[in-house]
Design an enzyme around this catalytic site. Sequence first.
Site, mmCIF file in Angstrom:
data_model
loop_
_atom_site.group_PDB
_atom_site.id
_atom_site.type_symbol
_atom_site.label_atom_id
_atom_site.label_comp_id
_atom_site.label_asym_id
_atom_site.label_seq_id
_atom_site.Cartn_x
_atom_site.Cartn_y
_atom_site.Cartn_z
ATOM 1 N N ASP A 25 10.956 -16.052 -10.198
ATOM 2 C CA ASP A 25 10.609 -15.149 -9.759
ATOM 3 C C ASP A 25 8.944 -15.303 -10.339
ATOM 4 O O ASP A 25 8.533 -16.223 -10.829
ATOM 5 C CB ASP A 25 10.563 -14.610 -11.108
ATOM 6 N N GLU A 39 10.721 -13.436 -1.132
ATOM 7 C CA GLU A 39 10.105 -12.238 -1.195
ATOM 8 C C GLU A 39 8.640 -12.018 -1.713
ATOM 9 O O GLU A 39 8.288 -13.366 -2.054
ATOM 10 C CB GLU A 39 10.456 -11.245 -2.869
#
Length: 390
Positions: free
Chosen positions: A77, A180
């Site tokens: 992330d 992402e």
Amino acid sequence: MLSPLGLSPSFGFGDRLGLATPGHIAAVRGTKFAPIFAQQSVRENTRTGRTPQQVMDDARRAVEAAGWDLPWGADADHLKTLEDLPPFIEAGYTFFTVDPGEHVDNGADTYSLDVLKQKFVDSNWDELSALYLNQNSEQVWGHFDSESLMRATVKYGKAIRHAAAMFQRLCQMTDGFDFEVSVDETDSPTTPLEYFFIVSELRRLGVRFTSLAPRFIGRFEKGVDYVGDLDTLDAELVKHAAVTAHFGTYKLSLHSGSDKFSVYPLIAKHWGERIHVKTAGTSYLEALRVLANHEPDLFLKIYSLGRERYEMDRRTYHVSAKLDMLPNTNDLPSALDDFHAREVLHVTFGSALAQFGVELKAALAKYETAYFEGLRIHFAKHLRLLEEQE
Ligand code: ZN
């Protein structure tokens, strides 16, 4: 099995302690969501002293023990630089979230035209204007004129190129992954028109992304419900969803998704199946709830450390809790339902783990049934609201 999740509706369970996955599994079982059980940012790893490999190993151990045999993912992330990539690739992560937020020019909304033109010089006006101006039909997300196109380019152009460079490097190093792009931690919100621009430009640069996280209006702070006007957000989410439907190749992603109970029905309505939600700190707060119930002395030590460390530790987070608004601690578990206490405890997790990590983990091992059941109930509430369609 560990694998990319593609366009399935999905839910990220960040777990800073490496002990929460059994509770996460109990909550997600039987729902429509494909889970991410390992999800950690570089910032979180720094503060918890864990490596990408340890985070992966903790999740995998719990997955195997619970006999979870459906797909699950591992999210590297908020990756910011090319140097962030290798340890996550080596540990077998399947989902890479690139955050080019440091390359977003937050001043672009307000620059004078002269300044704007100076900053625009690197960009190709002929190409951009041919692509984005003179679009004949009015769209839900609005339309560009010369000035707004220039502002969007100056604001996001560098960030888009950085995300593309990260994607290309990943493609050289591994294959078969979810990708992402997140711009959720920028100062100014991503308007629907800017969002359209970001998606169009990423596609033009050949970036194949599975999900995208804009910065929505209002405040999505850590571990607390949405701060802002829900009707305004509702109207804005319609427009973002129209852009997503227009392209049809990826999901919208909500970061800082913990505890946004008032928002879930709106995103369930507008985003439908094209949804990814990330949570992290709320699992840590559930661990503290176990302490508040069973080891109040330890909880109070962590709470008072949080008070001391808050002003320092909050600097890299968007939070607005005030120390002078903290509730008194006579009625312990309820402190964990207070906006200010939740944020203070949430952002000081690194300090708390450095000082009390061993005792905290020992207490959770002792009361693991209560911890897992607390997590199951807490996340069942999240997932239920996200699944309900009006
Ligand atoms: Zn984020």
